[in-house]
Design a protein around this motif. Sequence first.
Motif, PDB file in Angstrom:
ATOM      1  N   PHE A  47     -32.683   9.924  -1.712  1.00  0.00           N
ATOM      2  CA  PHE A  47     -32.413   9.019  -2.825  1.00  0.00           C
ATOM      3  C   PHE A  47     -31.290   9.579  -3.692  1.00  0.00           C
ATOM      4  O   PHE A  47     -30.374   8.858  -4.100  1.00  0.00           O
ATOM      5  CB  PHE A  47     -33.683   8.831  -3.645  1.00  0.00           C
ATOM      6  N   ALA A  48     -31.357  10.880  -3.964  1.00  0.00           N
ATOM      7  CA  ALA A  48     -30.346  11.494  -4.812  1.00  0.00           C
ATOM      8  C   ALA A  48     -28.973  11.491  -4.143  1.00  0.00           C
ATOM      9  O   ALA A  48     -27.949  11.271  -4.803  1.00  0.00           O
ATOM     10  CB  ALA A  48     -30.761  12.929  -5.151  1.00  0.00           C
ATOM     11  N   VAL A  49     -28.930  11.734  -2.822  1.00  0.00           N
ATOM     12  CA  VAL A  49     -27.655  11.694  -2.103  1.00  0.00           C
ATOM     13  C   VAL A  49     -27.046  10.296  -2.198  1.00  0.00           C
ATOM     14  O   VAL A  49     -25.840  10.126  -2.411  1.00  0.00           O
ATOM     15  CB  VAL A  49     -27.851  12.103  -0.633  1.00  0.00           C
ATOM     16  N   GLY A  50     -27.891   9.279  -2.046  1.00  0.00           N
ATOM     17  CA  GLY A  50     -27.409   7.914  -2.190  1.00  0.00           C
ATOM     18  C   GLY A  50     -26.854   7.657  -3.578  1.00  0.00           C
ATOM     19  O   GLY A  50     -25.856   6.946  -3.739  1.00  0.00           O
ATOM     20  N   MET A  51     -27.484   8.242  -4.589  1.00  0.00           N
ATOM     21  CA  MET A  51     -26.991   8.100  -5.961  1.00  0.00           C
ATOM     22  C   MET A  51     -25.629   8.775  -6.124  1.00  0.00           C
ATOM     23  O   MET A  51     -24.731   8.249  -6.782  1.00  0.00           O
ATOM     24  CB  MET A  51     -27.996   8.712  -6.933  1.00  0.00           C
ATOM     25  N   VAL A  52     -25.470   9.951  -5.513  1.00  0.00           N
ATOM     26  CA  VAL A  52     -24.207  10.689  -5.628  1.00  0.00           C
ATOM     27  C   VAL A  52     -23.069   9.889  -5.013  1.00  0.00           C
ATOM     28  O   VAL A  52     -21.994   9.727  -5.595  1.00  0.00           O
ATOM     29  CB  VAL A  52     -24.330  12.068  -4.950  1.00  0.00           C
ATOM     30  N   VAL A  53     -23.295   9.392  -3.796  1.00  0.00           N
ATOM     31  CA  VAL A  53     -22.254   8.637  -3.094  1.00  0.00           C
ATOM     32  C   VAL A  53     -22.049   7.273  -3.746  1.00  0.00           C
ATOM     33  O   VAL A  53     -20.919   6.801  -3.896  1.00  0.00           O
ATOM     34  CB  VAL A  53     -22.634   8.467  -1.611  1.00  0.00           C
ATOM     35  N   GLY A  54     -23.148   6.656  -4.136  1.00  0.00           N
ATOM     36  CA  GLY A  54     -23.070   5.286  -4.620  1.00  0.00           C
ATOM     37  C   GLY A  54     -22.471   5.126  -5.994  1.00  0.00           C
ATOM     38  O   GLY A  54     -21.843   4.103  -6.278  1.00  0.00           O
ATOM     39  N   ALA A  55     -22.655   6.105  -6.870  1.00  0.00           N
ATOM     40  CA  ALA A  55     -22.201   5.939  -8.250  1.00  0.00           C
ATOM     41  C   ALA A  55     -20.696   5.695  -8.349  1.00  0.00           C
ATOM     42  O   ALA A  55     -20.265   4.672  -8.885  1.00  0.00           O
ATOM     43  CB  ALA A  55     -22.625   7.141  -9.095  1.00  0.00           C
ATOM     44  N   PRO A  56     -19.855   6.605  -7.850  1.00  0.00           N
ATOM     45  CA  PRO A  56     -18.414   6.343  -7.967  1.00  0.00           C
ATOM     46  C   PRO A  56     -17.959   5.170  -7.111  1.00  0.00           C
ATOM     47  O   PRO A  56     -17.082   4.404  -7.511  1.00  0.00           O
ATOM     48  CB  PRO A  56     -17.773   7.655  -7.509  1.00  0.00           C
ATOM     49  N   LEU A  57     -18.559   5.017  -5.905  1.00  0.00           N
ATOM     50  CA  LEU A  57     -18.148   3.933  -5.027  1.00  0.00           C
ATOM     51  C   LEU A  57     -18.460   2.582  -5.642  1.00  0.00           C
ATOM     52  O   LEU A  57     -17.600   1.689  -5.701  1.00  0.00           O
ATOM     53  CB  LEU A  57     -18.856   4.082  -3.677  1.00  0.00           C
ATOM     54  N   ALA A  58     -19.683   2.421  -6.095  1.00  0.00           N
ATOM     55  CA  ALA A  58     -20.087   1.138  -6.670  1.00  0.00           C
ATOM     56  C   ALA A  58     -19.333   0.846  -7.958  1.00  0.00           C
ATOM     57  O   ALA A  58     -18.939  -0.301  -8.216  1.00  0.00           O
ATOM     58  CB  ALA A  58     -21.595   1.135  -6.926  1.00  0.00           C
ATOM     59  N   ALA A  59     -19.139   1.884  -8.784  1.00  0.00           N
ATOM     60  CA  ALA A  59     -18.405   1.670 -10.027  1.00  0.00           C
ATOM     61  C   ALA A  59     -16.966   1.252  -9.746  1.00  0.00           C
ATOM     62  O   ALA A  59     -16.412   0.375 -10.417  1.00  0.00           O
ATOM     63  CB  ALA A  59     -18.435   2.941 -10.874  1.00  0.00           C
ATOM     64  N   ALA A  60     -16.350   1.871  -8.742  1.00  0.00           N
ATOM     65  CA  ALA A  60     -14.977   1.515  -8.397  1.00  0.00           C
ATOM     66  C   ALA A  60     -14.893   0.083  -7.882  1.00  0.00           C
ATOM     67  O   ALA A  60     -13.992  -0.684  -8.247  1.00  0.00           O
ATOM     68  CB  ALA A  60     -14.441   2.486  -7.350  1.00  0.00           C
ATOM     69  N   PHE A  74     -26.738  -5.388  -8.015  1.00  0.00           N
ATOM     70  CA  PHE A  74     -27.324  -4.086  -7.718  1.00  0.00           C
ATOM     71  C   PHE A  74     -28.849  -4.125  -7.839  1.00  0.00           C
ATOM     72  O   PHE A  74     -29.567  -3.560  -7.014  1.00  0.00           O
ATOM     73  CB  PHE A  74     -26.745  -3.025  -8.653  1.00  0.00           C
ATOM     74  N   LEU A  75     -29.348  -4.791  -8.862  1.00  0.00           N
ATOM     75  CA  LEU A  75     -30.795  -4.840  -9.066  1.00  0.00           C
ATOM     76  C   LEU A  75     -31.472  -5.690  -7.989  1.00  0.00           C
ATOM     77  O   LEU A  75     -32.588  -5.373  -7.554  1.00  0.00           O
ATOM     78  CB  LEU A  75     -31.107  -5.400 -10.459  1.00  0.00           C
ATOM     79  N   GLY A  76     -30.809  -6.756  -7.535  1.00  0.00           N
ATOM     80  CA  GLY A  76     -31.367  -7.578  -6.465  1.00  0.00           C
ATOM     81  C   GLY A  76     -31.499  -6.805  -5.161  1.00  0.00           C
ATOM     82  O   GLY A  76     -32.511  -6.915  -4.449  1.00  0.00           O
ATOM     83  N   VAL A  99     -32.012   5.569   0.818  1.00  0.00           N
ATOM     84  CA  VAL A  99     -30.581   5.775   0.567  1.00  0.00           C
ATOM     85  C   VAL A  99     -29.941   4.488   0.065  1.00  0.00           C
ATOM     86  O   VAL A  99     -29.175   4.490  -0.908  1.00  0.00           O
ATOM     87  CB  VAL A  99     -29.871   6.278   1.839  1.00  0.00           C
ATOM     88  N   VAL A 100     -30.262   3.365   0.725  1.00  0.00           N
ATOM     89  CA  VAL A 100     -29.690   2.078   0.301  1.00  0.00           C
ATOM     90  C   VAL A 100     -30.149   1.734  -1.115  1.00  0.00           C
ATOM     91  O   VAL A 100     -29.357   1.273  -1.953  1.00  0.00           O
ATOM     92  CB  VAL A 100     -30.092   0.957   1.284  1.00  0.00           C
ATOM     93  N   GLY A 101     -31.441   1.959  -1.393  1.00  0.00           N
ATOM     94  CA  GLY A 101     -31.941   1.713  -2.741  1.00  0.00           C
ATOM     95  C   GLY A 101     -31.238   2.576  -3.771  1.00  0.00           C
ATOM     96  O   GLY A 101     -30.961   2.135  -4.891  1.00  0.00           O
ATOM     97  N   ALA A 102     -30.946   3.813  -3.374  1.00  0.00           N
ATOM     98  CA  ALA A 102     -30.244   4.712  -4.290  1.00  0.00           C
ATOM     99  C   ALA A 102     -28.823   4.245  -4.549  1.00  0.00           C
ATOM    100  O   ALA A 102     -28.309   4.361  -5.665  1.00  0.00           O
ATOM    101  CB  ALA A 102     -30.236   6.128  -3.720  1.00  0.00           C
ATOM    102  N   LEU A 103     -28.153   3.719  -3.508  1.00  0.00           N
ATOM    103  CA  LEU A 103     -26.802   3.181  -3.699  1.00  0.00           C
ATOM    104  C   LEU A 103     -26.823   2.060  -4.739  1.00  0.00           C
ATOM    105  O   LEU A 103     -25.956   2.000  -5.619  1.00  0.00           O
ATOM    106  CB  LEU A 103     -26.257   2.658  -2.371  1.00  0.00           C
ATOM    107  N   ALA A 104     -27.824   1.184  -4.615  1.00  0.00           N
ATOM    108  CA  ALA A 104     -27.934   0.087  -5.584  1.00  0.00           C
ATOM    109  C   ALA A 104     -28.284   0.611  -6.972  1.00  0.00           C
ATOM    110  O   ALA A 104     -27.733   0.158  -7.982  1.00  0.00           O
ATOM    111  CB  ALA A 104     -29.001  -0.907  -5.113  1.00  0.00           C
ATOM    112  N   ASN A 105     -29.191   1.574  -7.033  1.00  0.00           N
ATOM    113  CA  ASN A 105     -29.565   2.178  -8.314  1.00  0.00           C
ATOM    114  C   ASN A 105     -28.364   2.845  -8.964  1.00  0.00           C
ATOM    115  O   ASN A 105     -28.141   2.723 -10.174  1.00  0.00           O
ATOM    116  CB  ASN A 105     -30.679   3.195  -8.072  1.00  0.00           C
ATOM    117  N   ALA A 106     -27.578   3.555  -8.141  1.00  0.00           N
ATOM    118  CA  ALA A 106     -26.400   4.246  -8.667  1.00  0.00           C
ATOM    119  C   ALA A 106     -25.400   3.265  -9.254  1.00  0.00           C
ATOM    120  O   ALA A 106     -24.852   3.486 -10.336  1.00  0.00           O
ATOM    121  CB  ALA A 106     -25.746   5.064  -7.555  1.00  0.00           C
ATOM    122  N   GLY A 107     -25.160   2.179  -8.521  1.00  0.00           N
ATOM    123  CA  GLY A 107     -24.231   1.178  -9.041  1.00  0.00           C
ATOM    124  C   GLY A 107     -24.720   0.580 -10.338  1.00  0.00           C
ATOM    125  O   GLY A 107     -23.951   0.410 -11.289  1.00  0.00           O
TER     126      GLY A 107
END
Length: 403
Positions: A47-60, A74-76, A99-107
């Motif tokens: 989950f944390a790895v997904g957050m690390v990758v997802g945060a900058p990617l999703a924000a960009a 992201f919440l959906g 991991v996918v949930g973390a990507l959405a959470n990160a975004g």
Amino acid sequence: MPFALYLLGLAVFAQGTSEFMLSGLGPDIAQDLGVSLSAAGALTSAFAVGMVVGAPLAAALSMRWARRPALLLFLGVFLAVHIGGALTTSFGVLLVLRVVGALANAGFLAVALTAAAGMVAPHAKGRATSVLLGGVTLACVIGVPAGAWAGQLLGWRAAFWAVALLCVPAVVGILHAVPADRDTAVVRGGVRAEARALRDGRLRLTLLLGALVNGATFCTFTYLAPLVTHVTGLGESLVPLVLALFGAGAFVGVAVGGRLADARPVPLLVGGGAVLAAGWMLFAVAAGAPVAVLVLVFVQGALSFAVGSTLISQVLYAAGGAPTLAGAFATAAFNVGAAAGPWAGGLALGAGLGFRAPVWVSAALVVAALVSAGVGRCAGWARAEAEPGADAGGGGREQAGRI
């Protein structure tokens, strides 16, 4: 504070419940899916790895989106992932879904942190951050213990269904309360321009400190259930209470930290960090004493989140030249720690060092943060190094007097 901030906090509550709840469900997941406890702990790291990758990617990716549609998307996705997690019988599928949930959470969190900072006065970012992180701490106080109880009574899948249901009112609230208009000032610089903020030595140091402190928090929290049952001698029925104590302390820490983070960040970080390191050491030594453990769980929760939330707000101040990616920087750094902490704790457990070992790892990570902060200040890394004009409009003035 704007009402929309509290609705964002509700969504963060649902996501925080998911992120933390495996601390009470790990043994049940391991037994049900036929994997080791360390493997189940990897769900937290994934989950944390997904957050690390997802945060900058999703924000960009969302830089040119209106904030409300971005938050809803992201919440959906996060909601759908938890329905899938509740239905799967495969550990591998569950790992991928985490991991996918973390990507959405990160975004979501990256956009929400930036949106929250834009809803308040420039000098109130610490308080805005504390409102969002209040959702995380309430997840520890209410969501995680409730998930643990649901797991004990109905099986661990019930906790995943509960998180999915929690997302529904958050979706409705965001749809009606978060402004839909895009802030065009946010998108004018582009990804490359905002990424240049990482040249700032003070920002890089703050991100490092955040990763280390959060790594310490997640390291012990991930393996708290087996520690209190095997070492402290408390029954499994008391694990939700222990998790609730940690969450209650975290709520107090965020509340106090939010009041002090804008005005006196350095005393809070230095003093709180030193006591936090000592507290983890004492926790490891006194892990066999139930009363001491219950007290220290509360105290360490408070200190961990007071220091951690202050570091998040300091990232937002230091990244004045990156108004969109600031939240992504903070989210990614803190989840580097959330991935590395459980991984390091799992290595210590796998090496046969016992259930106290993750607590010693937590102490070492906080000590490393204190040493890094001292070296950074002596070497001048903590000075703001933003290019002239990067903080036009007062961002440079916000940095004055910060760490």
